[in-house]
Design a protein around this motif. Structure first.
Motif, PDB file in Angstrom:
ATOM      1  N   ASN A  68      28.862  44.458  31.389  1.00 53.88           N
ATOM      2  CA  ASN A  68      28.419  43.167  30.814  1.00 53.88           C
ATOM      3  C   ASN A  68      29.483  42.623  29.939  1.00 53.88           C
ATOM      4  N   GLY A  69      29.915  43.928  29.059  1.00 49.92           N
ATOM      5  CA  GLY A  69      30.598  43.591  27.329  1.00 49.92           C
ATOM      6  C   GLY A  69      32.046  43.062  28.509  1.00 49.92           C
ATOM      7  N   PRO A  70      32.581  43.597  28.730  1.00 47.15           N
ATOM      8  CA  PRO A  70      33.834  43.093  29.425  1.00 47.15           C
ATOM      9  C   PRO A  70      33.486  41.383  29.901  1.00 47.15           C
ATOM     10  N   ALA A  71      33.068  40.919  30.386  1.00 49.94           N
ATOM     11  CA  ALA A  71      32.888  39.557  30.980  1.00 49.94           C
ATOM     12  C   ALA A  71      32.502  39.199  30.062  1.00 49.94           C
ATOM     13  N   ALA A  80      37.800  45.081  36.212  1.00 49.21           N
ATOM     14  CA  ALA A  80      38.503  44.758  36.843  1.00 49.21           C
ATOM     15  C   ALA A  80      37.626  43.754  37.937  1.00 49.21           C
ATOM     16  N   ILE A  81      36.336  43.629  37.187  1.00 47.38           N
ATOM     17  CA  ILE A  81      35.656  42.985  38.475  1.00 47.38           C
ATOM     18  C   ILE A  81      35.401  41.823  37.853  1.00 47.38           C
ATOM     19  N   ALA A  82      35.139  41.436  36.315  1.00 50.59           N
ATOM     20  CA  ALA A  82      35.583  40.122  35.046  1.00 50.59           C
ATOM     21  C   ALA A  82      36.712  39.992  35.227  1.00 50.59           C
ATOM     22  N   ASP A  83      38.148  40.137  35.706  1.00 52.91           N
ATOM     23  CA  ASP A  83      38.908  39.555  36.110  1.00 52.91           C
ATOM     24  C   ASP A  83      38.916  39.141  37.349  1.00 52.91           C
ATOM     25  N   THR A  84      37.881  39.343  38.472  1.00 50.68           N
ATOM     26  CA  THR A  84      38.127  38.145  39.417  1.00 50.68           C
ATOM     27  C   THR A  84      36.605  37.411  40.069  1.00 50.68           C
ATOM     28  N   ALA A  85      35.404  38.334  39.469  1.00 49.99           N
ATOM     29  CA  ALA A  85      34.512  37.655  39.237  1.00 49.99           C
ATOM     30  C   ALA A  85      34.144  36.135  38.774  1.00 49.99           C
ATOM     31  N   ASP A  86      32.984  35.069  38.820  1.00 54.53           N
ATOM     32  CA  ASP A  86      33.118  33.936  37.622  1.00 54.53           C
ATOM     33  C   ASP A  86      32.047  34.994  36.500  1.00 54.53           C
ATOM     34  N   ARG A  87      32.621  35.455  35.755  1.00 53.23           N
ATOM     35  CA  ARG A  87      32.368  36.139  34.578  1.00 53.23           C
ATOM     36  C   ARG A  87      30.874  35.632  34.426  1.00 53.23           C
ATOM     37  N   ARG A  88      30.430  34.316  33.874  1.00 52.56           N
ATOM     38  CA  ARG A  88      29.131  33.662  33.804  1.00 52.56           C
ATOM     39  C   ARG A  88      27.699  34.281  34.293  1.00 52.56           C
ATOM     40  N   THR A  89      28.000  34.740  35.722  1.00 51.94           N
ATOM     41  CA  THR A  89      27.615  35.679  36.787  1.00 51.94           C
ATOM     42  C   THR A  89      27.439  36.236  36.640  1.00 51.94           C
TER      43      THR A  89
END
Length: 442
Positions: free
Chosen positions: A135-138, A82-91
């Motif tokens: 890390n994995g989902p991002a 869910a965080i990876a669908d909100t935040a900058d995935r690079r960060t």
């Protein structure tokens, strides 16, 4: 006399397709960084197990290492997606990789200071799993943004080969390094290997999720208990990436759902790994070395499957390919349960590992191609939960069946049950076998 040019057919590729490494410098850096860091992580995993045993002298205590890793990985897998669908995935990828590097440095410092405490090792393992759940989902959600859809099967095959290579070589290398220079050397090398991953993440452009109009995240924000942080919508309004919305999305997408069901049928019903110590003695009259061969055989098959994956990019009926490869896993495991010849048994385990690698490539490709970008992180979180939890449940089921009946019944029956359940699932959702990568439908 002039010769008429005869058209030639395009060369059939057999070896792994490395086009993604050539076409995308960002993917190439990510792949190299992940390959190197996985070696270091595998070394650290072995070193921690050895150190826990040296401190406690208890195999039960070593077994707890897996539990301390599993709980945060499963519990945070959905939230990390869910965080990876909100935040900058690079960060997110950069900071979670940095966290893993810092944890390895902490392990090395404790070893150098002769601070050998099992609670510290358990705590670090739990934090490592938490960082991995972020890390994995991002990382997985980045791949479709770096490559065209036609290159995703090749990219996933390369990732599978790199992961298998790390699982095979890392523990052996870690054992040598611990034997020569001690635990601190393995931990320090692991920390250094993260430099490649950190550099790859740092060089990436910003990767905020691309939201589709009319998607499940449109409209008002979700309840606080369902959210996982705020981001920006297309109109600039804050939104939340809801774990519940991700599960609702999965519930209405039969092909993606069937993707997970097919994997669970293999990992839960036909997972013989927990029985390897017993059958090494009972079937083959072997010892710990025999167990090592049994554990290594599926990894060898998976590595060969990755190295000989050039044909996979030509397959468009990916749902059918998943069904056939999962059925191949079940039949290979069933055949392994019937043989009492060690080398024949290793062959069937390698065949199962090869089938599993093929299934993984197409399952990952389907999930990446048929899922909207602003849902990829959450479904990758579900994927982590399935991959982490399924084999553990399979170990429990196999051990229980072996105690109630026999290892042969547990293994062969499990393989056949996998094929039977897969057939029932395929009959229930027939469209899955017709899934076409040229027109991906979730």
């Amino acid at each position: 006399m002039t010769r008429t040019a005869v058209p030639t057919r395009p060369r059939r590729r057999i070896l792994a397709d490395v086009t993604p490494l050539r076409s995308s410098p960002d993917f190439r850096r990510l792949w190299v960084g992940a390959t190197i860091s996985r070696l270091g992580q595998a070394m650290t995993a072995l070193a921690i197990s050895l150190q826990v045993y040296a401190i406690t002298g208890s195999s039960f205590s070593v077994g707890l290492v897996g539990l301390f890793a599993l709980v945060p990985l499963v519990s945070l897998g959905l939230y990390g997606g869910a965080i990876a669908d909100t935040a900058d995935r690079r960060t997110l990828g950069l900071y979670s990789s940095l966290g893993l590097a810092v944890l390895s440095i902490a392990l090395a410092a404790a070893a150098l200071l002769d601070y050998h405490r099992v609670w510290l090792l358990y705590g670090v393992v739990a934090l490592q799993a938490a960082c991995g759940a972020l890390n994995g989902p991002a990382r997985a959600a980045m791949i479709p943004r770096l490559l065209p859809a036609g290159q995703l099967p090749a990219a996933n095959a390369l990732n599978s080969a790199a992961m298998t290579f790390g699982m095979m070589i890392g523990p052996a290398l870690g054992g040598l390094i611990v034997g020569w220079w001690g635990y601190q050397a393995a931990y320090l090398i692991d920390a250094v290997t993260f430099c490649a991953s950190l550099y790859a993440m740092w060089r990436l452009p910003s990767m905020r999720p691309e939201r589709q109009a009319g998607g499940p995240d449109d409209g008002a924000g979700d309840d606080a208990g369902e959210g996982a942080g705020e981001g920006a919508t297309a109109g600039g309004k804050p939104r939340r990436a809801s774990v519940i919305d991700g599960l609702r999305f999965l519930g209405t997408r039969p092909n993606i759902r069937m993707n997970f069901f097919s994997d669970l049928s293999a990992m839960v019903l036909a997972q013989p790994k927990a029985l390897f110590p017993a059958i090494a003695v009972l079937w083959y009259g072997g010892d710990a070395k025999t167990v090592g061969l049994l554990v290594t055989a599926p990894a060898v098959g998976a590595l060969l499957g990755g190295l000989l994956s050039g044909w996979q990019g030509r397959i468009h009926r990916q749902g059918l390919a998943i069904l056939l490869s999962v059925a191949g896993w079940g039949l290979a495991i069933a055949a392994f349960g019937l043989t009492r010849n060690l080398w024949l048994g290793l062959f069937f385990l390698a065949l199962a590992g090869c089938a599993d690698s093929v299934s993984m490539v197409f399952r990952s490709t389907m999930m990446q191609a048929a899922t909207p970008d602003d849902m990829r992180g959450r479904l990758q979180g579900v994927f982590i939960v399935v991959v982490a939890g399924g084999p553990r449940l399979g170990d429990f089921l196999a051990g229980t069946a072996a105690d109630l009946f026999s290892p042969a019944v547990a293994i062969t029956g499990g393989g056949l049950a996998c094929v039977l359940v897969l057939g029932l699932l395929a009959a229930r959702w027939r469209a899955f076998a017709r899934y076409d990568a040229r027109s991906p439908q979730p």
